[in-house]
Design a protein around this motif. Structure first.
Motif, short mmCIF file in Angstrom:
data_model
loop_
_atom_site.label_atom_id
_atom_site.label_comp_id
_atom_site.label_asym_id
_atom_site.label_seq_id
_atom_site.Cartn_x
_atom_site.Cartn_y
_atom_site.Cartn_z
N THR A 83 6.28 -5.67 -0.18
CA THR A 83 5.23 -5.20 0.29
C THR A 83 5.38 -3.71 -0.10
O THR A 83 6.19 -2.92 0.29
CB THR A 83 4.57 -5.73 1.52
OG1 THR A 83 5.55 -4.91 2.33
CG2 THR A 83 4.54 -7.07 1.60
N THR A 85 2.27 -0.83 1.27
CA THR A 85 0.98 -0.53 2.18
C THR A 85 0.73 0.73 2.44
O THR A 85 1.51 1.49 2.52
CB THR A 85 1.65 -1.24 3.64
OG1 THR A 85 2.22 -2.64 3.57
CG2 THR A 85 0.09 -1.21 4.54
N MET A 94 -2.67 -3.79 1.51
CA MET A 94 -1.18 -4.09 1.19
C MET A 94 -1.26 -4.69 -0.02
O MET A 94 -2.15 -5.53 -0.61
CB MET A 94 -0.72 -5.09 2.12
CG MET A 94 0.73 -5.77 2.09
SD MET A 94 1.22 -6.89 3.21
CE MET A 94 1.41 -5.82 4.70
N THR A 96 1.49 -7.27 -2.33
CA THR A 96 2.82 -7.94 -2.27
C THR A 96 3.39 -8.23 -3.55
O THR A 96 2.68 -8.54 -4.48
CB THR A 96 2.64 -9.41 -1.28
OG1 THR A 96 1.55 -10.21 -2.31
CG2 THR A 96 1.82 -9.04 -0.23
#
Length: 306
Positions: A83, A85, A94, A96
């Motif tokens: 991830t 962020t 965020m 992924t």
């Protein structure tokens, strides 16, 4: 933050109804403790711009990004998840990474870009790889953060404290496996300011922040802590930085295992050196505490008179 006028209306009502002084003090004590459950974040200096850099280096995406082009798909039962962020004004976005091949953006946007607003805003990278048995590999995964610090003031110096909190972990076992993870902070001239580079290898031997092997083979290695750099920006200064992260591992016999992970958080504190900001306003709990102290003094004076 709750509206302070609401609390004062309650106190005004208690006074107007001639409630006992001990009741008023009890209510004020409650307000001091529970009346405010949110603290506003302190803003960065107005002339300081902390943002993801607009430049592109060696074809790598700008901002905070996972390098989809250079990263390599997993093989066997190897896995890779991650991830990235970005937190601006206390609100986080965020992205992924993962999927069946370990290099697919499964949610969010890549790269993440923007300018920070508050002290404590920043960027975070998390990556995790695992695998076991012959043919499991997590070959090469790359993450980048390009950012800049700019002082737009014509007269004031600004001191910025850059903090990099990191937790780097690798582990390998059995006859033929390895796991490696590194993170490096560069300045604009490509000079290393910080690095964490560890490798667990059951065949060639382990490394811990050095090109030399330690003489140990496999097992868990951890490197964690906080790196801080104080940077003084003169009027008009613009400084660029690059954080690079690479993680990889492989298992080449039936009983082999590997795992590695990194958590890294980049955040900032800053202050104006030439013209310090005005004192912070007194917060609601502070005001209520002062009023409570004054009422207590009145109560004790009454007791002394009697």
């Amino acid at each position: 933050m709750r509206n302070i006028n609401v609390h004062y209306d309650h106190l005004k009502w208690l006074v107007q109804t001639k409630s006992p002084l001990w009741v008023i003090l009890l209510v004020m004590a409650w307000l001091c403790t529970f009346g405010s459950n949110q603290v506003d974040a302190a803003p960065l200096p107005a002339n300081l711009i902390i943002s993801t850099s607009p430049s592109t280096i060696s074809g790598v995406s700008n901002g905070l990004s996972f390098d989809e082009t250079a990263s390599v798909s997993t093989t066997g039962n190897g896995t890779q998840t991650g991830t990235i962020t970005q937190t601006i004004g206390g609100t986080s976005s965020m992205t992924t990474i993962g999927g069946a091949n370990g290099i697919t953006i499964t949610a969010g946007t890549n790269p993440l870009t923007g300018s920070l607003i508050d002290i404590g805003d920043g960027w975070e990278i998390h990556s995790d790889i695992t695998g076991n048995s012959s043919g499991a590999t997590s070959p090469d995964y790359f993450y980048d953060l390009f950012f800049s610090l700019q002082n737009q003031s014509a007269t004031d110096n600004i001191q910025v404290t850059l903090s990099l909190n990191f937790d780097n972990h690798v582990d390998s076992s059995a006859t033929d496996a390895f796991a490696a993870s590194e993170i490096i902070l560069f300045d604009g001239s490509n000079t290393e300011l910080f690095f964490s580079d560890i490798e667990s290898d059951t065949v060639s031997g382990n490394r811990f922040n050095s090109a030399a092997r330690t003489g140990d083979f496999g097992g868990a290695l951890d490197d964690n802590g906080t790196f801080q750099q104080n940077i003084v920006l003169n009027p008009g200064d613009l400084l660029n930085f690059h954080i690079f992260h690479k993680i990889r591992g492989g298992a080449f016999t039936s009983n082999a295992n590997y795992a590695a992970s990194l958590d890294a958080l980049v955040s900032f504190d800053a202050r104006n050196l030439t013209n310090p900001p005005p004192p912070a306003p007194i917060t609601e709990p502070d005001i209520l505490a002062l009023l409570s102290t004054g009422l207590l003094a009145v109560l004790f004076r009454r007791k002394i008179r009697f």
